[in-house]
Write a protein that holds these residues in place. Structure first.
Motif, PDB file in Angstrom:
ATOM      1  N   ALA A  50      57.140  69.727  11.053  1.00  0.00           N
ATOM      2  CA  ALA A  50      56.822  69.955  12.471  1.00  0.00           C
ATOM      3  C   ALA A  50      55.431  70.563  12.620  1.00  0.00           C
ATOM      4  N   GLY A  51      54.576  69.829  13.333  1.00  0.00           N
ATOM      5  CA  GLY A  51      53.229  70.303  13.603  1.00  0.00           C
ATOM      6  C   GLY A  51      52.203  69.996  12.537  1.00  0.00           C
TER       7      GLY A  51
ATOM      8  N   PRO B 147      51.967  66.289  16.867  1.00  0.00           N
ATOM      9  CA  PRO B 147      52.486  67.335  17.746  1.00  0.00           C
ATOM     10  C   PRO B 147      53.811  67.909  17.241  1.00  0.00           C
ATOM     11  N   LYS B 148      53.917  69.213  17.231  1.00  0.00           N
ATOM     12  CA  LYS B 148      55.126  69.890  16.753  1.00  0.00           C
ATOM     13  C   LYS B 148      56.356  69.476  17.559  1.00  0.00           C
ATOM     14  N   VAL B 149      56.188  69.368  18.866  1.00  0.00           N
ATOM     15  CA  VAL B 149      57.320  69.015  19.731  1.00  0.00           C
ATOM     16  C   VAL B 149      57.889  67.653  19.364  1.00  0.00           C
ATOM     17  N   GLU B 150      57.049  66.704  19.026  1.00  0.00           N
ATOM     18  CA  GLU B 150      57.532  65.367  18.668  1.00  0.00           C
ATOM     19  C   GLU B 150      58.398  65.409  17.414  1.00  0.00           C
TER      20      GLU B 150
ATOM     21  N   LEU C 169      60.070  67.981  16.303  1.00  0.00           N
ATOM     22  CA  LEU C 169      61.304  68.696  16.637  1.00  0.00           C
ATOM     23  C   LEU C 169      62.253  67.802  17.441  1.00  0.00           C
ATOM     24  N   ARG C 170      61.715  66.958  18.296  1.00  0.00           N
ATOM     25  CA  ARG C 170      62.560  66.001  19.028  1.00  0.00           C
ATOM     26  C   ARG C 170      63.198  64.994  18.081  1.00  0.00           C
TER      27      ARG C 170
ATOM     28  N   ARG D 291      65.983  66.722  16.385  1.00  0.00           N
ATOM     29  CA  ARG D 291      67.104  66.868  17.314  1.00  0.00           C
ATOM     30  C   ARG D 291      67.864  65.550  17.471  1.00  0.00           C
TER      31      ARG D 291
END
Length: 53
Positions: free
Chosen positions: A26-27, A31-34, A36-37, A40
């Motif tokens: 992640a990151g 992008p870290k959010v991508e 993490l998604r 998930r």
């Protein structure tokens, strides 16, 4: 440590292995959010699979 070393040590299925992979990276590769998604997404699948048993 490489993610595959963790997968082998814990004999993980492909979905759990992908959760680990995306959380660890992640990151680092975007992008870290991508990441993490993506983690998930696989985790949601594992939860659904367990609930259907």
């Amino acid at each position: 440590m490489q993610p595959w070393q963790i997968w082998e040590a814990y004999d993980l299925d492909p979905w759990s292995a992908n959760v680990i992979k995306y959380v660890l990276r992640a990151g680092r590769k975007g992008p870290k959010v991508e990441d993490l998604r993506k983690a998930r997404h696989y985790l949601d699948y594992l939860i659904e699979r367990e609930q259907s048993r």
